[in-house]
Design a protein around this motif. Sequence first.
Motif, PDB file in Angstrom:
ATOM      1  N   MET A 242     -65.692 -18.384 -35.614  1.00 49.81           N
ATOM      2  CA  MET A 242     -65.622 -17.365 -36.658  1.00 49.81           C
ATOM      3  C   MET A 242     -65.334 -17.987 -38.014  1.00 49.81           C
ATOM      4  N   TRP A 243     -64.519 -19.040 -38.031  1.00 49.50           N
ATOM      5  CA  TRP A 243     -64.176 -19.684 -39.302  1.00 49.50           C
ATOM      6  C   TRP A 243     -65.359 -20.435 -39.881  1.00 49.50           C
ATOM      7  N   GLU A 244     -66.254 -20.931 -39.023  1.00 55.99           N
ATOM      8  CA  GLU A 244     -67.461 -21.599 -39.503  1.00 55.99           C
ATOM      9  C   GLU A 244     -68.500 -20.580 -39.957  1.00 55.99           C
ATOM     10  N   ALA A 245     -68.585 -19.470 -39.216  1.00 56.32           N
ATOM     11  CA  ALA A 245     -69.561 -18.427 -39.559  1.00 56.32           C
ATOM     12  C   ALA A 245     -69.085 -17.575 -40.729  1.00 56.32           C
ATOM     13  N   ARG A 246     -67.801 -17.661 -41.044  1.00 57.78           N
ATOM     14  CA  ARG A 246     -67.191 -16.825 -42.082  1.00 57.78           C
ATOM     15  C   ARG A 246     -67.436 -15.343 -41.787  1.00 57.78           C
ATOM     16  N   GLY A 247     -66.982 -14.961 -40.591  1.00 54.70           N
ATOM     17  CA  GLY A 247     -67.156 -13.579 -40.203  1.00 54.70           C
ATOM     18  C   GLY A 247     -66.622 -13.322 -38.807  1.00 54.70           C
ATOM     19  N   SER A 248     -67.011 -12.207 -38.239  1.00 51.78           N
ATOM     20  CA  SER A 248     -66.485 -11.747 -36.960  1.00 51.78           C
ATOM     21  C   SER A 248     -67.136 -12.459 -35.782  1.00 51.78           C
ATOM     22  N   ALA A 249     -66.560 -12.210 -34.601  1.00 49.21           N
ATOM     23  CA  ALA A 249     -67.154 -12.730 -33.369  1.00 49.21           C
ATOM     24  C   ALA A 249     -68.522 -12.111 -33.123  1.00 49.21           C
ATOM     25  N   PHE A 250     -68.732 -10.901 -33.607  1.00 50.08           N
ATOM     26  CA  PHE A 250     -70.045 -10.260 -33.483  1.00 50.08           C
ATOM     27  C   PHE A 250     -71.086 -11.063 -34.269  1.00 50.08           C
ATOM     28  N   LYS A 251     -70.721 -11.522 -35.446  1.00 48.26           N
ATOM     29  CA  LYS A 251     -71.617 -12.344 -36.260  1.00 48.26           C
ATOM     30  C   LYS A 251     -71.874 -13.693 -35.596  1.00 48.26           C
TER      31      LYS A 251
END
Length: 331
Positions: A242-251
Amino acid sequence: MITAVVYSESGGTYKTTMTANIAVALERMGLNTLVVDLDPQEGNLTSLFDTGEHRSDPDADNLVKHILDMPDGDFDDLIENTEEGVDILPSHDMLGDFTSNLEQKISYETGMKNMSREEYPRFELLYDLFWEKQELHEEYDAVLIDPNARAEDLLYNAIFALRTLVAPVKPAGKGNLSLEGLEELVGNMESQLDIEIGLSCVVPSGVGQTNAHQQYQEQFENTDAFDTPVAIGNRESLMDAMWEARGSAFKVVEERWKTFERDGEMVSEAGQRRVRDRELETLRRLYELAWFIATDTFDTDVDPVLELDIRDHEKRIIDLRGSERTEATTA
């Protein structure tokens, strides 16, 4: 409307990531959602959603200035939009000095009004800002707060303003201690502030497959003292991504973010993650958690069906209707 503080006094309970996932789930259920980051430390909700460009600027307007009634601009200008549709009131370094600034305000105002410090409503400031001055209930269906962990003025203001707690706990002995501390905190705050504070649910988080973890999970789920709608498995890889995607687990799952080694260096990219059944089950549980908070705690009508648009894969549907444990299915 839905108002909840996601609080745990111990680390490692996915408090910040859980707040983000609940917020995104509520947004996907059709609710206009605002998250408030009251944690001044690095690795907070503001960082997770890649917001708060001016969080280290001492001259920038921020939430603390508005709470203390000394704003440098419009309140609405503080609110930022995230890529996943959730609005956020970002953290600012000034949060770390909130109590000292509050003490100065109290000293000045009690002196001017010839009142005792005990009479000053120090825990009601955030409540007054949100509901009396800004009327957030006119714009939002849900407001969540990710607070600082220490039991001090900011946390008390958060609890006074929102009145309901969601409590992630570790499935271990320390988790029981954290829960006892939470119950003590709730009892003390109810007595001190003369308000009723609701505990929406307890969420065992980071649950592994060991006998001890399973026993603790069963203990939480079988008690009548509080609701435990779901338990979140030990999904460090998913939560870390999530920290790499800068968003939720859904993202993370939909865009398939993964951190891996390439040419001797660690890189993070979308389109690389495998679609795993256990992670789809985690998304279902996170969605079910948000659904429980919305429907059971607040009696709100929300969409029980989640459509996952996974990159380079067929869409998946998570449907909470008609079954307590509905599996993810291919659309």
